[in-house]
Scaffold this motif. Structure first.
Motif, PDB file in Angstrom:
ATOM      1  N   LEU A  14      17.395 -57.949 -26.964  1.00 42.88           N
ATOM      2  CA  LEU A  14      17.471 -59.226 -27.682  1.00 42.88           C
ATOM      3  C   LEU A  14      16.456 -59.257 -28.818  1.00 42.88           C
ATOM      4  CD1 LEU A  14      17.820 -61.597 -24.613  1.00 42.88           C
ATOM      5  CD2 LEU A  14      19.606 -60.959 -26.196  1.00 42.88           C
ATOM      6  N   GLY A  15      16.260 -58.108 -29.416  1.00 42.78           N
ATOM      7  CA  GLY A  15      15.238 -57.971 -30.451  1.00 42.78           C
ATOM      8  C   GLY A  15      15.422 -58.892 -31.630  1.00 42.78           C
ATOM      9  N   PHE A  16      16.664 -59.390 -31.827  1.00 42.18           N
ATOM     10  CA  PHE A  16      16.907 -60.207 -33.005  1.00 42.18           C
ATOM     11  C   PHE A  16      16.199 -61.568 -32.947  1.00 42.18           C
ATOM     12  CE2 PHE A  16      20.399 -60.998 -30.086  1.00 42.18           C
ATOM     13  CZ  PHE A  16      20.500 -62.370 -30.086  1.00 42.18           C
ATOM     14  N   ILE A  17      15.729 -61.940 -31.745  1.00 42.98           N
ATOM     15  CA  ILE A  17      14.995 -63.209 -31.636  1.00 42.98           C
ATOM     16  C   ILE A  17      13.535 -63.022 -32.029  1.00 42.98           C
ATOM     17  CG2 ILE A  17      14.495 -65.156 -30.083  1.00 42.98           C
ATOM     18  CD1 ILE A  17      16.793 -64.304 -28.386  1.00 42.98           C
ATOM     19  N   GLU A  18      13.122 -61.756 -32.081  1.00 42.32           N
ATOM     20  CA  GLU A  18      11.710 -61.444 -32.313  1.00 42.32           C
ATOM     21  C   GLU A  18      11.107 -62.145 -33.542  1.00 42.32           C
ATOM     22  OE1 GLU A  18      10.822 -57.216 -32.329  1.00 42.32           O
ATOM     23  OE2 GLU A  18       9.099 -57.632 -33.599  1.00 42.32           O
ATOM     24  N   PRO A  19      11.786 -62.081 -34.716  1.00 42.31           N
ATOM     25  CA  PRO A  19      11.201 -62.737 -35.886  1.00 42.31           C
ATOM     26  C   PRO A  19      10.974 -64.227 -35.668  1.00 42.31           C
ATOM     27  CG  PRO A  19      13.051 -61.381 -36.535  1.00 42.31           C
ATOM     28  CD  PRO A  19      13.044 -61.405 -35.049  1.00 42.31           C
ATOM     29  N   LEU A  20      11.868 -64.876 -34.917  1.00 37.57           N
ATOM     30  CA  LEU A  20      11.749 -66.311 -34.665  1.00 37.57           C
ATOM     31  C   LEU A  20      10.471 -66.588 -33.886  1.00 37.57           C
ATOM     32  CD1 LEU A  20      13.364 -68.930 -35.118  1.00 37.57           C
ATOM     33  CD2 LEU A  20      14.240 -68.670 -32.807  1.00 37.57           C
ATOM     34  N   ILE A  21      10.221 -65.745 -32.865  1.00 34.90           N
ATOM     35  CA  ILE A  21       9.020 -65.928 -32.053  1.00 34.90           C
ATOM     36  C   ILE A  21       7.773 -65.722 -32.905  1.00 34.90           C
ATOM     37  CG2 ILE A  21       7.688 -64.942 -30.154  1.00 34.90           C
ATOM     38  CD1 ILE A  21      10.383 -64.383 -28.796  1.00 34.90           C
ATOM     39  N   GLU A  27       3.092 -65.953 -37.775  1.00 43.15           N
ATOM     40  CA  GLU A  27       2.750 -64.628 -38.288  1.00 43.15           C
ATOM     41  C   GLU A  27       3.567 -64.341 -39.551  1.00 43.15           C
ATOM     42  OE1 GLU A  27       2.906 -60.947 -35.825  1.00 43.15           O
ATOM     43  OE2 GLU A  27       2.553 -62.378 -34.233  1.00 43.15           O
ATOM     44  N   GLU A  28       2.956 -63.891 -40.574  1.00 43.32           N
ATOM     45  CA  GLU A  28       3.627 -63.429 -41.786  1.00 43.32           C
ATOM     46  C   GLU A  28       4.908 -64.212 -42.079  1.00 43.32           C
ATOM     47  OE1 GLU A  28       3.221 -58.873 -42.366  1.00 43.32           O
ATOM     48  OE2 GLU A  28       3.455 -59.247 -40.239  1.00 43.32           O
ATOM     49  N   GLN A  29       4.724 -65.478 -42.385  1.00 40.12           N
ATOM     50  CA  GLN A  29       5.854 -66.405 -42.476  1.00 40.12           C
ATOM     51  C   GLN A  29       7.030 -65.875 -43.298  1.00 40.12           C
ATOM     52  OE1 GLN A  29       5.646 -70.300 -42.167  1.00 40.12           O
ATOM     53  NE2 GLN A  29       4.009 -70.188 -40.673  1.00 40.12           N
ATOM     54  N   GLN A  30       6.692 -65.369 -44.519  1.00 37.21           N
ATOM     55  CA  GLN A  30       7.789 -65.013 -45.407  1.00 37.21           C
ATOM     56  C   GLN A  30       8.604 -63.836 -44.882  1.00 37.21           C
ATOM     57  OE1 GLN A  30       6.501 -64.410 -49.404  1.00 37.21           O
ATOM     58  NE2 GLN A  30       7.984 -65.891 -50.151  1.00 37.21           N
ATOM     59  N   LYS A  31       7.883 -62.839 -44.428  1.00 34.42           N
ATOM     60  CA  LYS A  31       8.551 -61.623 -43.967  1.00 34.42           C
ATOM     61  C   LYS A  31       9.427 -61.937 -42.756  1.00 34.42           C
ATOM     62  CE  LYS A  31       7.405 -57.484 -41.665  1.00 34.42           C
ATOM     63  NZ  LYS A  31       6.316 -57.045 -40.810  1.00 34.42           N
ATOM     64  N   ASN A  32       8.884 -62.730 -41.821  1.00 34.40           N
ATOM     65  CA  ASN A  32       9.632 -63.026 -40.614  1.00 34.40           C
ATOM     66  C   ASN A  32      10.806 -63.957 -40.867  1.00 34.40           C
ATOM     67  OD1 ASN A  32       8.479 -61.494 -38.497  1.00 34.40           O
ATOM     68  ND2 ASN A  32       6.627 -62.714 -38.734  1.00 34.40           N
ATOM     69  N   LEU A  33      10.619 -64.831 -41.860  1.00 32.94           N
ATOM     70  CA  LEU A  33      11.726 -65.722 -42.217  1.00 32.94           C
ATOM     71  C   LEU A  33      12.895 -64.889 -42.733  1.00 32.94           C
ATOM     72  CD1 LEU A  33      11.996 -68.812 -42.168  1.00 32.94           C
ATOM     73  CD2 LEU A  33      11.651 -68.779 -44.627  1.00 32.94           C
ATOM     74  N   GLN A  39      18.564 -60.866 -39.256  1.00 33.74           N
ATOM     75  CA  GLN A  39      18.945 -60.397 -37.928  1.00 33.74           C
ATOM     76  C   GLN A  39      19.682 -61.446 -37.102  1.00 33.74           C
ATOM     77  OE1 GLN A  39      15.452 -58.815 -36.099  1.00 33.74           O
ATOM     78  NE2 GLN A  39      15.340 -57.116 -37.516  1.00 33.74           N
ATOM     79  N   ALA A  40      19.424 -62.713 -37.339  1.00 34.28           N
ATOM     80  CA  ALA A  40      20.048 -63.737 -36.503  1.00 34.28           C
ATOM     81  C   ALA A  40      21.040 -64.599 -37.276  1.00 34.28           C
ATOM     82  CB  ALA A  40      18.959 -64.608 -35.881  1.00 34.28           C
ATOM     83  N   LEU A  41      20.686 -65.008 -38.496  1.00 36.71           N
ATOM     84  CA  LEU A  41      21.573 -65.929 -39.210  1.00 36.71           C
ATOM     85  C   LEU A  41      22.815 -65.236 -39.755  1.00 36.71           C
ATOM     86  CD1 LEU A  41      19.346 -68.472 -41.117  1.00 36.71           C
ATOM     87  CD2 LEU A  41      20.823 -68.823 -39.161  1.00 36.71           C
ATOM     88  N   LEU A  42      22.632 -64.056 -40.318  1.00 39.47           N
ATOM     89  CA  LEU A  42      23.799 -63.357 -40.879  1.00 39.47           C
ATOM     90  C   LEU A  42      24.875 -63.092 -39.829  1.00 39.47           C
ATOM     91  CD1 LEU A  42      22.465 -60.878 -43.575  1.00 39.47           C
ATOM     92  CD2 LEU A  42      23.657 -63.037 -43.872  1.00 39.47           C
TER      93      LEU A  42
END
Lengths: 365, 272
Positions: A14-21, A27-33, A39-42
């Motif tokens: 379920l790695g695609f949730i990782e940026p959300l967490i 953490e690194e708002q822009q990159k994770n957004l 990974q999740a929205l597309l």
């Protein structure tokens, strides 16, 4: 805590949730957004698009069949019948609905119906169990077998049966293919002598395997109390699915890094130590790749085999619904299709997690 | 130069009085090819004494690795004989430990387990605690005292090769074979590991044969540098005794007045 959650998620696929967490953690708002979007929205957008196209397609088919029906009524019975058919279709009356690809909404309703059906059957089972509890106790004292519920299985029960069959078939495939693969992989001459057999039997269709197993099992098992259709279907599933593991295991074993073999030689390990300390761990990644293919093949052929062997499960569910031809049958078949697909995906994920947990990773060096 | 090579060396005992540990007699290696046999080694004679450190130098492809793998028992002998402590070599065994060019650690095991797998073979009667003791001793000696339980894959190349060295010494072999052990490392790490190797060798005094194509390395490590002619039909071309006292120190060796003569001698051989 956070890194632990992320690790678990990765292991579960379920790695695609990782940026959300990470985003919530600040953490690194822009990159994770950006990552979250990718990974999740597309994928979510593509799912919506898919449903939209499906909806449009289903509606087009519905309209085309509806107009064909009206036209047919007009040609065969005249204008009045055509009018009647048109109003009948528009009223949503079950008797005259076009029978075509169901729309997403219909499938959703079918899903709800199946779920309600399951709850209903579970309730009945519960009632039945309460009713016969006393009798069963008496029977147990007398050494008689329990009375069990013999009513229609629910959709969820069918899934359970299918999973049971596929698990049994997978275990059978594993216990046949891995040891044989190791033995074949260890010896060049064995590999060449069995290669023809593997090459010929690998592409054989599940249907033929089923018939073959049927021939053998029918004569071998005479005890009527045994569940013959289950035995036949799980053995067929195993035989169809084991080839990938067999080929990969023998390939993995025969291609163990020469350096490791030299280490084993210098240390004078005996055959047992050589297999369990060197060869098996070294070929585990390939064996697991084979096992993953085996699971997905097993799940894929299972449906066809259940359908033919008339053993209960998702395959026979699909077939019965098709034969049944009720108004929502098509929608139920589509529900089954999604369930089959999602379970297949989950099985693959489970295997992937087990693999990454069990095997060494060369790339981290 | 000639006078230098014939100089009496009091610190090294006369070779004749020491026991011969490794002997290659009329050694021959042939690889059959579709175009006929390719003779890599022919009529090769070599004697190495107990406790001697020998390095073998030659151009790549001259068959020096072939020679080493034959001594190790990992490569078939086409003709002639190899004796280790008077026993003819038939197959590989832990009495001839090998440090391979690539560290060849088992990546699914930790550093300690990688050493342990050999120790268990050589000391089958030792208790579990004793075996762990041996592994830890050698890992500590190569400077991995804090990395016993690290997975082999999480170690750097240089650290992996340290484990490789520990694994070889822990076998208590009769002969230690090093097949271009530092060939894959950068020059800084290489220097470090040469020091580690010599330090642990100084304690154990195991007969050692190191293949190398680095002239400086061959001088720094060895009591005797053996030069192989280029293949095919490679044999021992010449040899050079390096009389520097041990334990050696890199700075002393480099600053020794004879050092550049030895170096020039070896380079001169390789360039012809």
């Amino acid at each position: 805590m956070k890194s632990k959650t992320i690790k678990t998620l990765r292991l579960l696929g379920l790695g695609f949730i990782e940026p959300l967490i990470r985003l919530i953690g600040g953490e690194e708002q822009q990159k994770n957004l950006r990552l979250f979007f990718k990974q999740a929205l597309l994928p979510l957008i593509s799912i919506l698009l898919f449903i939209l196209i499906w909806h449009g397609g289903a509606r087009a088919l519905y309209n085309s069949e509806a107009s064909a029906r009206i036209e047919k009524a007009r040609v065969e019975q005249g204008e009045a019948a055509a009018k009647e058919m048109e109003s009948c279709i528009a009223s949503g009356d079950i008797s005259c609905q076009p029978n075509t690809l169901p729309s997403p909404v219909q499938v959703y309703h079918a899903y709800i119906a199946l779920w309600k059906d399951h709850l209903e059957i579970s309730r009945k089972k519960e009632e039945f169990r309460d009713k016969v509890a006393e009798t069963n106790e008496q029977r147990a004292e007398q050494g008689l077998s329990e009375i069990t519920y013999t009513g229609r299985p629910s959709f969820l029960d069918q899934i359970g049966t299918s999973l049971k069959t596929v698990a049994a078939g997978f275990l059978l495939a594993m216990f046949i293919a891995v040891p044989i693969g190791i033995i074949i992989g260890l010896s060049d001459s064995l590999r060449t002598s069995f290669n023809w057999l593997i090459q010929i039997f690998k592409p054989v269709s599940p249907v033929v395997w089923l018939l073959l197993v049927f021939m053998v099992v029918k004569t071998m098992i005479t005890d009527p109390s045994m569940d013959k259709s289950f035995i036949i279907s799980f053995i067929s599933v195993g035989l169809c699915a084991m080839w990938a593991t067999l080929v990969n295991t023998s390939m993995g074993v025969s291609n163990v890094d020469k350096d490791y073999i030299n280490v084993a030689k210098v240390l004078k390990l005996n055959i047992g130590q050589n297999i369990f300390k060197i060869i098996l761990p070294a070929s585990l990644p390939l064996i697991f790749t084979g096992l993953r293919i085996t699971v997905s093949v097993a799940w894929m052929v299972l449906i066809a085999i259940e359908l033919l062997a008339q053993s209960p499960g998702l395959g026979s569910f699909v077939w019965e619904e098709f034969q049944n031809g009720a108004n929502d049958s098509n929608a139920k078949i589509i529900v089954a299709m999604f369930v089959i697909g999602i379970i297949g995906f989950l099985l693959d994920r489970i295997m992937l997690s087990v693999q990454s947990f069990m095997t060494f990773n060369k790339t981290t060096a | 130069m000639e006078a230098l090579l014939r100089k009496e060396i009091p610190s090294i005992p006369e070779p004749e009085v020491r026991e011969e540990m490794l002997v290659c007699k009329d050694l021959r290696k042939v690889y059959p090819t579709p175009k006929g046999d390719y003779v890599v080694l022919d009529d090769l004679q070599l004697k190495i004494h107990q406790g001697e450190f020998v390095s073998i130098i030659g151009h790549s492809g001259c068959g020096k690795s072939t020679l080493l793998t034959m001594i190790a028992g990992l490569n078939e002998i086409s003709g002639g004989k190899i004796f280790v402590d008077k026993d003819p070599v038939r197959e590989a065994g832990p009495d001839r430990a090998v440090v391979f060019q690539s560290p060849s650690l088992l990546p699914w095991l930790t550093a300690l387990q990688n050493v342990m797998i050999g120790v268990r073979q050589v000391f089958p009667t030792a208790s579990k605690a004793e075996k762990i003791e041996i592994c830890k001793y050698y890992l500590d000696k190569v400077g991995l005292g804090n990395d016993f339980d690290k997975k082999a894959t999480s170690l750097s190349q240089g650290m992996q090769q340290r484990v490789g060295i520990a694994r070889a010494f822990a076998l208590k072999p009769k002969v230690l074979l090093l097949d271009e052990p530092f060939g894959m490392l950068d020059s800084l790490t290489r220097g470090e590991l040469q020091d580690v190797l010599l330090e642990i060798w100084q304690k154990e005094k195991i007969t050692a044969v190191a293949i190398t194509h680095d002239v400086d390395e061959s001088i720094f490590l060895a009591d005797r540098v053996i030069m192989m002619t280029s293949g095919p039909y490679a044999r021992i071309g010449d040899e050079l005794t390096i009389p520097y006292p041990r334990p050696r120190n890199r700075k002393d060796v480099l600053e020794h007045p004879d050092y550049y003569d030895y170096r020039a001698y070896l380079l001169d051989f390789l360039n012809h």
